[in-house]
Design an enzyme around this catalytic site. Structure first.
Site, PDB file in Angstrom:
ATOM      1  N   CYS A  84       0.827  -1.195   0.000  1.00 42.84           N
ATOM      2  CA  CYS A  84       0.000   0.000   0.000  1.00 42.84           C
ATOM      3  C   CYS A  84       0.859   1.241   0.000  1.00 42.84           C
ATOM      4  O   CYS A  84       1.987   1.237   0.479  1.00 42.84           O
ATOM      5  CB  CYS A  84      -0.906   0.040   1.211  1.00 42.84           C
ATOM      6  SG  CYS A  84      -2.163  -1.231   1.176  1.00 42.84           S
ATOM      7  N   GLY A 132       1.041  -0.165  -5.006  1.00 45.11           N
ATOM      8  CA  GLY A 132      -0.264  -0.811  -5.105  1.00 45.11           C
ATOM      9  C   GLY A 132      -0.969  -0.436  -6.378  1.00 45.11           C
ATOM     10  O   GLY A 132      -1.072   0.746  -6.696  1.00 45.11           O
ATOM     11  N   ASN A 167      -1.189   1.067   5.633  1.00 40.00           N
ATOM     12  CA  ASN A 167      -0.150   0.285   4.969  1.00 40.00           C
ATOM     13  C   ASN A 167       0.475  -0.629   6.011  1.00 40.00           C
ATOM     14  O   ASN A 167       0.995  -0.148   7.010  1.00 40.00           O
ATOM     15  CB  ASN A 167       0.913   1.222   4.380  1.00 40.00           C
ATOM     16  CG  ASN A 167       2.120   0.494   3.798  1.00 40.00           C
ATOM     17  OD1 ASN A 167       3.204   1.051   3.725  1.00 40.00           O
ATOM     18  ND2 ASN A 167       1.953  -0.746   3.372  1.00 40.00           N
ATOM     19  N   CYS A 170      11.542  -2.537   7.723  1.00 36.18           N
ATOM     20  CA  CYS A 170      11.516  -3.637   6.747  1.00 36.18           C
ATOM     21  C   CYS A 170      12.677  -3.488   5.773  1.00 36.18           C
ATOM     22  O   CYS A 170      12.720  -2.556   4.962  1.00 36.18           O
ATOM     23  CB  CYS A 170      10.193  -3.619   5.989  1.00 36.18           C
ATOM     24  SG  CYS A 170      10.175  -4.746   4.586  1.00 36.18           S
ATOM     25  N   TYR A 174      13.751  -4.260  -2.592  1.00 39.93           N
ATOM     26  CA  TYR A 174      12.858  -4.403  -3.737  1.00 39.93           C
ATOM     27  C   TYR A 174      11.737  -3.383  -3.803  1.00 39.93           C
ATOM     28  O   TYR A 174      11.428  -2.856  -4.871  1.00 39.93           O
ATOM     29  CB  TYR A 174      12.241  -5.809  -3.709  1.00 39.93           C
ATOM     30  CG  TYR A 174      11.055  -6.001  -4.629  1.00 39.93           C
ATOM     31  CD1 TYR A 174      11.235  -6.178  -6.008  1.00 39.93           C
ATOM     32  CD2 TYR A 174       9.747  -6.005  -4.135  1.00 39.93           C
ATOM     33  CE1 TYR A 174      10.143  -6.348  -6.850  1.00 39.93           C
ATOM     34  CE2 TYR A 174       8.664  -6.178  -4.988  1.00 39.93           C
ATOM     35  CZ  TYR A 174       8.872  -6.348  -6.337  1.00 39.93           C
ATOM     36  OH  TYR A 174       7.796  -6.511  -7.172  1.00 39.93           O
ATOM     37  N   CYS A 212       6.108 -13.027   4.990  1.00 42.05           N
ATOM     38  CA  CYS A 212       6.047 -11.766   5.733  1.00 42.05           C
ATOM     39  C   CYS A 212       4.621 -11.574   6.230  1.00 42.05           C
ATOM     40  O   CYS A 212       3.677 -11.695   5.452  1.00 42.05           O
ATOM     41  CB  CYS A 212       6.430 -10.608   4.824  1.00 42.05           C
ATOM     42  SG  CYS A 212       6.178  -8.995   5.599  1.00 42.05           S
ATOM     43  N   CYS A 267      13.925  -5.335  10.414  1.00 44.18           N
ATOM     44  CA  CYS A 267      13.201  -6.609  10.427  1.00 44.18           C
ATOM     45  C   CYS A 267      13.745  -7.419   9.264  1.00 44.18           C
ATOM     46  O   CYS A 267      13.723  -6.967   8.115  1.00 44.18           O
ATOM     47  CB  CYS A 267      11.699  -6.383  10.235  1.00 44.18           C
ATOM     48  SG  CYS A 267      10.799  -7.956  10.082  1.00 44.18           S
ATOM     49  N   CYS A 301      11.877 -12.343   6.890  1.00 43.25           N
ATOM     50  CA  CYS A 301      11.670 -13.162   5.690  1.00 43.25           C
ATOM     51  C   CYS A 301      12.903 -14.013   5.377  1.00 43.25           C
ATOM     52  O   CYS A 301      12.818 -14.996   4.652  1.00 43.25           O
ATOM     53  CB  CYS A 301      11.259 -12.293   4.502  1.00 43.25           C
ATOM     54  SG  CYS A 301      12.295 -10.850   4.223  1.00 43.25           S
TER      55      CYS A 301
HETATM   56  P1  AMP Z   1      10.576 -15.463  -9.273  1.00 44.16           P
HETATM   57  O1  AMP Z   1      11.712 -15.865 -10.168  1.00 44.16           O
HETATM   58  O2  AMP Z   1       9.272 -16.027  -9.776  1.00 44.16           O
HETATM   59  O3  AMP Z   1      10.845 -15.787  -7.878  1.00 44.16           O
HETATM   60  O4  AMP Z   1      10.420 -13.900  -9.405  1.00 44.16           O
HETATM   61  C1  AMP Z   1      11.471 -13.068  -9.014  1.00 44.16           C
HETATM   62  C2  AMP Z   1      11.071 -11.649  -9.303  1.00 44.16           C
HETATM   63  O5  AMP Z   1      10.001 -11.244  -8.443  1.00 44.16           O
HETATM   64  C3  AMP Z   1      12.199 -10.672  -9.040  1.00 44.16           C
HETATM   65  O6  AMP Z   1      12.455  -9.964 -10.240  1.00 44.16           O
HETATM   66  C4  AMP Z   1      11.700  -9.744  -7.970  1.00 44.16           C
HETATM   67  O7  AMP Z   1      12.012  -8.396  -8.282  1.00 44.16           O
HETATM   68  C5  AMP Z   1      10.224  -9.917  -7.965  1.00 44.16           C
HETATM   69  N1  AMP Z   1       9.664  -9.801  -6.607  1.00 44.16           N
HETATM   70  C6  AMP Z   1      10.292  -9.769  -5.436  1.00 44.16           C
HETATM   71  N2  AMP Z   1       9.434  -9.681  -4.402  1.00 44.16           N
HETATM   72  C7  AMP Z   1       8.228  -9.634  -4.940  1.00 44.16           C
HETATM   73  C8  AMP Z   1       6.926  -9.525  -4.383  1.00 44.16           C
HETATM   74  N3  AMP Z   1       6.736  -9.464  -3.089  1.00 44.16           N
HETATM   75  N4  AMP Z   1       5.896  -9.516  -5.259  1.00 44.16           N
HETATM   76  C9  AMP Z   1       6.091  -9.608  -6.592  1.00 44.16           C
HETATM   77  N5  AMP Z   1       7.300  -9.711  -7.164  1.00 44.16           N
HETATM   78  C10 AMP Z   1       8.358  -9.722  -6.353  1.00 44.16           C
END
Ligand code: AMP
Length: 467
Positions: A12, A38, A112, A246, A252, A392, A443, A446
């Site tokens: 969020c 979001g 959030n 976090c 990311y 998380c 934190c 994860c």
């Molecule tokens: P995968 O290979 O399917 O694990 O996807 C990895 C990709 O997901 C990376 O490029 C990350 O930047 C992205 N990513 C990381 N965390 C998240 C998240 N919480 N939701 C969606 N994408 C994410």
């Protein structure tokens, strides 16, 4: 108790303005800058100190709002919210800010983060006769305010917040004030800015930049800031606890042009990349990122290694959620439409691809295959955080433990699954030492499974439904 499928995992973004004639328009722009936090729904609530008005819709900020519905959002106070939710709860009634009429006033709230004691609180409130309108844990906060026996809003809010546990950055609006709140652990960011003598609240500083507001400071963990015609009044009524910022916001989630928790996301990512090279060098011809989230760590890796940096994959920035699918089967369409490998750059090359994180491993696998199809001779991957092994419960949308690839596979197994020549993850110590703040401030649940606020129930989506 009634079965409730609370939306557990919320990305969020929050924004708020007090004392500006264009409050709703500034909020629109603020939400626009926070769109990465979001994409499911967006909402703005405004007040002219007499009447409170709202508009919420499903979709992106630019699709939800237009000149017509913005005109109705008059007044010099406004708050706004962008929300992403996992499927199941992606419906308009769950869009925020929530608005409730109570005791001759109107409350609006944007949240959030995630509460970890929503099941108990909801059961208790329902026993007392509360009827819930939504399946969002954020609604509980409004009911707790309404139920409080304290004499004024300030004390009612403190009373309500003292009952909730978990991660919450909040913006609230009443007819004549806006309020910003950060939970005592400070899981999610929230900052304060000023524009033309008016006050602004925002999840990230990139939103202040867009409206040309000056960053004043972060809202402190455990702080409640009341902003009204008397100015700004801050209270910190809760016992101090260890901070739990976090770390994944740096890795990311936050925008690289933001400063969060007082420090630059851009430089944090570059440092993670440089450290990654120290721990896992690679004998390759070029360093490339997975755009866009891997860009800055890849820059850091390339700078530290002296290996040329190339954009071996180009991203199409205009991919919306509604595009026309090809009628006949096109191989790897889903991957290619967003990220297209550049054959001329990759052909015959040994590449190291820098990724910010691996979650399920499935998109990485498809991308690596696309790189090989485009002619890369060797594909090595370096990841700018340690293996993600634990879900998380404080507001980042990760799948269940079972779906996190690193919870059940070793690094070698993941390397083989993704189809890599080599794979290296940043160490926990390396990640923490790359941060500008002391490691105790973060934190890192994860990665470690050490949850700073105990998770009473096994809060998987499924077990909550059973609660
Ligand atoms: P995968 O290979 O399917 O694990 O996807 C990895 C990709 O997901 C990376 O490029 C990350 O930047 C992205 N990513 C990381 N965390 C998240 C998240 N919480 N939701 C969606 N994408 C994410």
């Amino acid at each position: 108790m009634q079965k409730k499928n609370y939306s557990l995992k919320e990305y969020c973004g929050l924004f708020g303005v007090y004392g500006h004639k264009d409050a709703a328009r500034l909020t629109y722009l603020g939400l626009y800058a926070l769109q990465h936090r979001g994409q499911e729904s967006a909402g703005i609530v405004s007040s002219d100190e007499k009447d409170v008005r709202q508009f919420k819709g499903m979709g992106l900020v630019a699709d939800v709002f237009n000149n017509e519905n913005m005109k109705a959002l008059s007044g010099n106070l406004a708050i706004g919210h962008v929300r992403y939710s996992t499927t199941g709860s992606s419906i308009l009634k769950n869009a925020q800010p929530f608005v409730a009429e109570y005791a001759n006033d109107t409350f609006a709230l944007g949240h959030n983060g995630n509460l970890v004691n929503s099941v108990e609180l909801c059961a208790k409130l329902e026993r007392q006769g509360t009827i819930f309108q939504t399946t969002m844990d954020s609604e509980i906060i409004l009911h707790l305010i309404a139920h409080s026996k304290k004499p004024n809003l300030k004390d009612k809010l403190i009373d309500a917040l003292s009952k909730i546990r978990g991660a919450y950055s909040l913006v609230l609006l009443t007819k004549d004030q806006i309020i910003g709140v950060r939970d005592p652990n400070g899981f999610r960011p929230l900052c304060l800015g000023q524009i033309d003598g008016s006050w602004v609240l925002a999840s990230e500083t990139c939103a202040l930049d867009l409206v040309q507001a000056r960053y004043v400071r972060d809202i402190e963990p455990g702080e409640i800031v009341f902003i009204n015609k008397r100015g700004i009044n801050s209270v910190s009524p809760f016992p101090k606890v260890k901070h739990s910022f976090c770390i994944f916001e740096y890795i990311y989630f936050a925008r690289p042009d933001s400063n969060i928790f007082g420090n630059s996301v851009y430089f944090a990512r570059k440092k993670l990349g440089a450290q990654l090279f120290k721990e896992h060098p690679a004998d390759v011809d070029m360093v490339m990122p997975v755009p866009d989230s891997g860009n800055y760590a890849a820059l850091g890796y390339a700078e530290a290694s002296g290996i040329p940096f190339e954009m071996g994959i180009v991203r199409n920035h205009y991919v919306g959620r509604t595009f026309i699918q090809p009628t006949q089967h096109i191989r790897d369409f889903g991957v290619k439409i967003k990220l297209n490998p550049v054959k001329e750059v990759l052909k015959g090359k040994r590449v190291v691809i820098v990724e910010d994180s691996i979650v399920r491993g499935t998109t990485s696998k498809a991308r690596v295959k696309a790189l090989r199809d485009a002619g890369a001779k060797e594909v090595h991957m370096r990841v700018s955080c340690p293996p993600l092994r634990h879900p998380c419960y404080y507001g980042i949308d990760f799948p269940t433990k079972e779906e996190l690839i690193a919870s059940s596979m070793s690094v070698e197994q993941i390397r083989d699954f993704v189809g890599l020549d080599s794979l290296g993850y940043l160490s926990l110590e390396g990640m923490l030492s790359s941060m500008a703040l002391p490691k105790e401030e973060f934190c890192i649940c994860c990665f470690t499974g050490d949850y700073p606020i105990p998770i009473k129930h096994a809060l998987s989506k499924h077990s909550l439904e059973k609660a």
